[in-house]
Enzyme design. Structure first.
Site, PDB file in Angstrom:
ATOM      1  N   ASP A 367     -28.651 -93.552-101.072  1.00 53.57           N
ATOM      2  CA  ASP A 367     -28.983 -93.384-102.485  1.00 53.57           C
ATOM      3  C   ASP A 367     -30.420 -93.795-102.784  1.00 53.57           C
ATOM      4  O   ASP A 367     -30.940 -94.755-102.215  1.00 53.57           O
ATOM      5  CB  ASP A 367     -28.017 -94.242-103.316  1.00 53.57           C
ATOM      6  CG  ASP A 367     -28.180 -94.053-104.801  1.00 53.57           C
ATOM      7  OD1 ASP A 367     -27.933 -92.938-105.279  1.00 53.57           O
ATOM      8  OD2 ASP A 367     -28.566 -95.025-105.481  1.00 53.57           O
ATOM      9  N   GLU A 420     -30.894 -88.915-100.384  1.00 52.11           N
ATOM     10  CA  GLU A 420     -31.122 -88.450-101.754  1.00 52.11           C
ATOM     11  C   GLU A 420     -32.576 -88.779-102.071  1.00 52.11           C
ATOM     12  O   GLU A 420     -32.899 -89.876-102.512  1.00 52.11           O
ATOM     13  CB  GLU A 420     -30.183 -89.131-102.745  1.00 52.11           C
ATOM     14  CG  GLU A 420     -30.288 -88.510-104.127  1.00 52.11           C
ATOM     15  CD  GLU A 420     -30.228 -89.520-105.275  1.00 52.11           C
ATOM     16  OE1 GLU A 420     -30.003 -89.107-106.410  1.00 52.11           O
ATOM     17  OE2 GLU A 420     -30.434 -90.723-105.019  1.00 52.11           O
TER      18      GLU A 420
END
Length: 687
Positions: A367, A420
Site C-alpha cells: 500500500d 500501489e
C-alpha cells in the site's frame, strides 16, 4: 491508496533517540544452563519481588541473530522476538523477547500475574542489541500479556502490545496473546503448482474483499462472518464466479474498523475480529484447495499513534522519525517508519516473510508506495527534508523496497509482490539488479483514471475524449501492470461504479458491461472490488454487508452472470492473458475511429498461435456492416458479446461468427464485416 481515518489516544510525548541505553546488562550465562535473574533495576519506582520469576534462555537468540539484526539482514524476527512456547530444563513456559533499546526496565504483565509490573522483569542482553528477554515458566497458550516499559528518559512509562505478537485480543481490547499453531495444512498440491497460477503469463482475475463487510450473518444481528464461515461461503462464491485470486484488504491487526485495516498495530497477526490465527489459516487453506490464490494488502508505509502500538515505543521515536517533517504523515495522522534503521527494515521484511511462511500467502499488495518514495509527498515547501543529495527521493525507503522484494522472491519465487504506486516512478517492476524496485506487478492508476473519466462522459461527447482510451497503450508495456478498479473508487462521494455511468438504467448497465469487457480485453492483470459484480447502486459501506438482495432483480442477476462468463472467457483464451507485458501480445486494428467512438485491437498468445479480436462500441448506436481488417482469411468465431440478452442486453450480434474475405482493410489483406451492438464489446477468435 485507501483513505485512512484518524486514530485516537495518540501519545504526544517526545524524547531524543540519540543517547544510548544505560540499561543494566545481564551477566553472561553458561551455555546449556538456565539461570534466574534478580530482576533488580536501578532508579526505578517499580518494586521487584525478591523471588525471581524469569529465567534466561541461552542460545534462543544467538550471536548470529544479533549480527544479522545489526546488518539489516535478519528477515525471521518472528522466530526470535515475541512470545514462544518452549520447554526449558523440562519446564514448559514462554520465552519473551522485545526490542526496546532505550528502556531501563521491561517486564511482562498479563492475566497470569495480575498485571503486576514488578513480578516478571526481563533482562537486557549484554551485546548492546537493545533486546530484552526471558523465560517465564507456566505461561502457556492463550495467556494475555503486554510489556511494561520504563524509559531511561524522564522515567516515562507505558504498557505496549507485543510488536511481533502472532495473536491479539479482540478490539477494542489491545493486549497480545501467547499462541501456538495447531493447523495441519492440506494445500500441498496448490503449493507445488502455484507458480503456474501466480506467473506473469497466467490469468489473474482478482476479487478484492473487505472481510468485515462482504457478507454478514443474518442470524446474529448482522455480525461479520468468521474466518471459518468465510472459508466456506467466500470460497464457494469465488470459485463459482471464476476469479483466480482473492485480495484481502488488510487483515493485519488494526484497532479501528473505520481505517478499513490500513492503520496497523499488529504486523505479524491476523485480526482477531473473525477468529484465531489457525482459523485464518483454514480460510487460506480452503481457498488453496479450490485453486484460488490469496493476495493480502500489506501496509509498511505508516502506522497509527495508538498508545499500545509502535508509536513512541520505549519513550523515544524508535520505529518512526523524531522530526515530524520525516516521521509524521499529514494525510493520515499517522507515523512514518524510519527506513534508515536496520532494525526497522528487519522488522518489516520479517513481517512479510512471516505471512508467506506461516499463512502460505501468495502475494502482497504493498500500500501507498508513492508516499514512501517521495520525501515531499503531500507536503508543502519547508515541510520536508531533502535527502543527502538535495533531492526529494527517499533513499532509505528505496533500499528497503529493494531489500523487501529481493528477499521475498529469493525465498518464495512463486509469489507476487504488487505495488500501489500512483506516480510515474520508473522501473517499479524491473529487477533490482537493473536499477528497478523489484516488484512483480504495479497497479495501473493512470489507466483507471483515464478510463473512468471517459466512461463518465455522455456517449455523445466521447468522440472528443477518444485519446483517454488509447493513451494507456503508449505506456502499457513499460511496467507489469494490473488494471485495478478498487475500493477507493466507490467511497466518499465518488459514487458506486454503476452510478458513475451516464444514461438511463439500461444504458448504465450496458456502459458497465462495456467497461468490464474492455478491461478484460486490455493488456494487464485484472482486479475489481467486491460489489461491482452485483452492479451495486450504493457506495461501499464498511459497516454493512453488500447488497446481495439485488440479485432478485433481473438486471442485476443478468450483470452477475455477465461477470461470471467474462471470467470464464478470460481464462479459456490464453491470448487474453499470456502476453500481457509485451508489445508482441497486442496490435491495434483501429485506434482512430473517434467519430464513432469505436476501438479495435487484437490480442496474441506467446507463440502467436491464437488471436482474439476485441471490438468496442462506446455509443448506444448499433454499427451495421462495420468492416474490420484481420490477419487471417478464416472463420472468426464470436466468443463473447456483452450485449447478449441473458446479460440484460438487446441481443444483437453476429450469429456466432463471421467469415473473412479477401477485401483489404486496416492494412490487412482480408477483413470481416460485423455488427457492433450498442454500448457493447464483442470478441472474436480465429478458427
Amino acid at each position: 491508496m485507501a483513505e485512512k481515518s484518524k486514530t485516537t489516544d495518540k501519545n504526544k510525548k517526545t524524547a531524543s533517540t540519540s543517547r544510548k541505553t544505560t540499561a543494566k546488562k545481564k551477566a553472561a550465562t553458561p551455555k546449556g544452563k538456565a539461570t534466574k535473574t534478580t530482576g533488580k533495576t536501578s532508579n526505578t519506582p517499580v518494586s521487584v519481588q525478591d523471588k525471581p520469576a524469569v529465567w534466561e534462555v541461552p542460545e534462543f537468540i544467538t550471536d548470529f541473530d544479533i549480527y544479522l539484526l545489526r546488518e539489516g539482514k535478519h528477515f525471521s524476527l518472528h522466530k526470535k522476538l515475541g512470545a514462544h512456547i518452549i520447554e526449558q530444563n523440562s519446564v514448559e513456559g514462554t520465552f519473551f523477547a522485545v526490542w526496546a533499546p532505550n528502556a531501563k526496565l521491561v517486564s511482562v504483565i498479563g492475566d497470569f500475574n495480575g498485571w503486576d509490573r514488578a513480578s516478571h522483569p526481563l533482562s537486557a542482553r549484554n551485546d548492546d542489541s537493545g533486546i530484552w528477554e526471558g523465560f517465564i515458566p507456566g505461561v502457556s497458550k492463550g495467556a494475555v500479556y503486554k510489556y511494561f516499559i520504563l524509559s531511561i528518559f524522564n522515567n516515562y512509562s507505558v504498557e505496549k502490545a507485543d510488536p511481533v505478537s502472532t495473536y491479539n485480543e479482540h478490539p477494542p481490547r489491545t493486549a497480545s496473546v501467547v499462541w501456538d499453531y495447531t493447523h495441519q495444512w492440506k494445500d500441498h498440491q496448490w503449493m507445488k503448482k502455484r507458480k503456474d497460477f501466480n506467473g506473469l503469463d497466467a490469468p489473474m482475475s482478482v476479487y478484492e474483499v473487505h472481510l468485515e463487510s462482504w457478507r454478514r450473518s443474518l442470524e446474529e444481528e448482522l455480525r461479520p462472518l468468521t474466518y471459518l464461515e468465510l472459508a466456506d461461503q467466500l470460497t464457494k462464491y469465488i470459485k463459482e464466479m471464476g476469479y483466480t485470486h482473492v485480495e484481502f484488504m488488510p487483515v493485519t491487526e488494526y484497532p479501528f474498523s473505520g481505517s478499513w485495516g490500513y492503520q496497523v498495530t499488529g504486523f505479524f497477526a491476523p485480526t482477531s475480529r473473525f477468529g484465531t490465527p489457525d482459523e485464518f489459516m483454514q480460510l487460506v487453506d480452503t481457498l488453496h484447495q479450490n485453486d484460488i490464490g490469496v493476495i493480502m494488502d500489506w501496509v509498511p508505509s505508516h502506522f497509527p499513534g495508538d498508545q499500545h502500538g509502535l508509536h513512541f515505543f520505549d519513550g523515544t521515536y524508535l520505529y518512526e522519525h523524531e522530526d515530524p517533517r520525516q516521521g509524521y504523515h499529514p494525510d493520515w495522522s499517522s507515523y512514518i517508519f524510519n527506513y534508515g534503521r536496520n532494525e526497522i527494515r528487519n522488522f518489516l521484511i520479517s513481517s512479510a516473510h512471516s505471512w508467506m511462511e506461516r499463512y502460505h500467502i501468495d502475494g502482497l499488495r504493498v500500500d501507498a508506495v508513492a508516499s514512501m518514495l517521495y520525501l515531499d509527498y503531500s507536503r508543502n515547501d519547508g515541510e520536508w527534508i531533502p535527502n543527502e543529495h538535495g533531492g526529494r527521493e527517499n533513499l532509505h525507503a528505496i533500499k528497503f523496497l529493494r531489500d523487501f522484494n529481493e528477499s521475498l522472491y529469493a525465498s518464495f519465487p512463486d509469489i507476487q509482490t504488487i505495488a500501489e504506486e500512483s506516480t510515474a516512478w520508473p522501473m517499479v517492476t524491473k529487477p533490482v539488479y537493473t536499477g528497478g524496485l523489484g516488484f512483480g506487478l504495479k497497479w495501473n492508476m493512470g489507466w483507471m483514471n483515464d478510463t473512468l473519466g471517459y466512461m463518465a462522459h455522455d456517449p455523445v461527447y466521447r468522440s472528443y475524449h477518444h485519446n483517454q482510451m488509447t493513451f494507456s497503450i503508449m505506456y502499457a508495456f513499460n511496467e507489469n501492470f494490473m488494471l485495478a478498479l478498487s475500493h477507493d473508487e466507490v467511497v466518499h462521494g465518488k459514487k458506486s461504479l454503476i452510478n458513475k455511468m451516464p444514461g438511463d438504467d439500461w444504458q448504465k448497465f450496458a456502459n458497465l458491461r462495456v467497461l468490464f469487457s474492455y478491461m478484460y480485453g486490455h493488456p494487464g492483470k485484472k482486479l475489481h472490488f467486491m460489489g461491482m459484480e452485483l452492479a451495486q447502486w450504493g457506495e461501499w459501506n464498511y459497516e454493512s454487508s453488500l447488497d446481495w438482495h439485488l440479485l432478485d432483480s433481473d438486471n442485476h442477476r443478468g450483470f452477475h452472470l455477465f461477470m461470471k462468463e467474462l471470467n470464464s472467457i478470460y481464462r479459456r483464451y490464453p491470448a487474453l492473458y499470456e502476453n500481457d507485458f509485451s508489445v508482441e501480445g497486442f496490435e491495434w486494428v483501429d485506434a482512430n475511429d473517434s467519430q464513432n467512438s469505436i476501438l479495435g485491437f487484437i490480442r496474441y498468445d506467446k507463440e502467436r498461435k491464437q488471436e482474439v479480436l476485441v471490438m468496442a462500441n462506446f455509443t448506444p448506436e448499433p454499427r451495421y456492416n462495420y468492416r474490420v481488417g484481420v490477419p487471417h482469411d478464416v472463420h472468426w468465431k464470436e466468443i463473447f458479446n456483452s450485449d447478449a440478452q441473458q446479460y440484460g442486453g438487446s441481443g444483437m450480434g453476429n450469429f456466432g461468427g463471421v467469415d473473412a474475405h479477401p477485401v483489404p482493410y486496416h492494412e490487412k489483406d482480408q477483413s470481416i464485416n460485423i455488427l457492433l451492438p450498442p454500448l457493447a464489446v464483442v470478441m472474436f477468435a480465429a478458427e
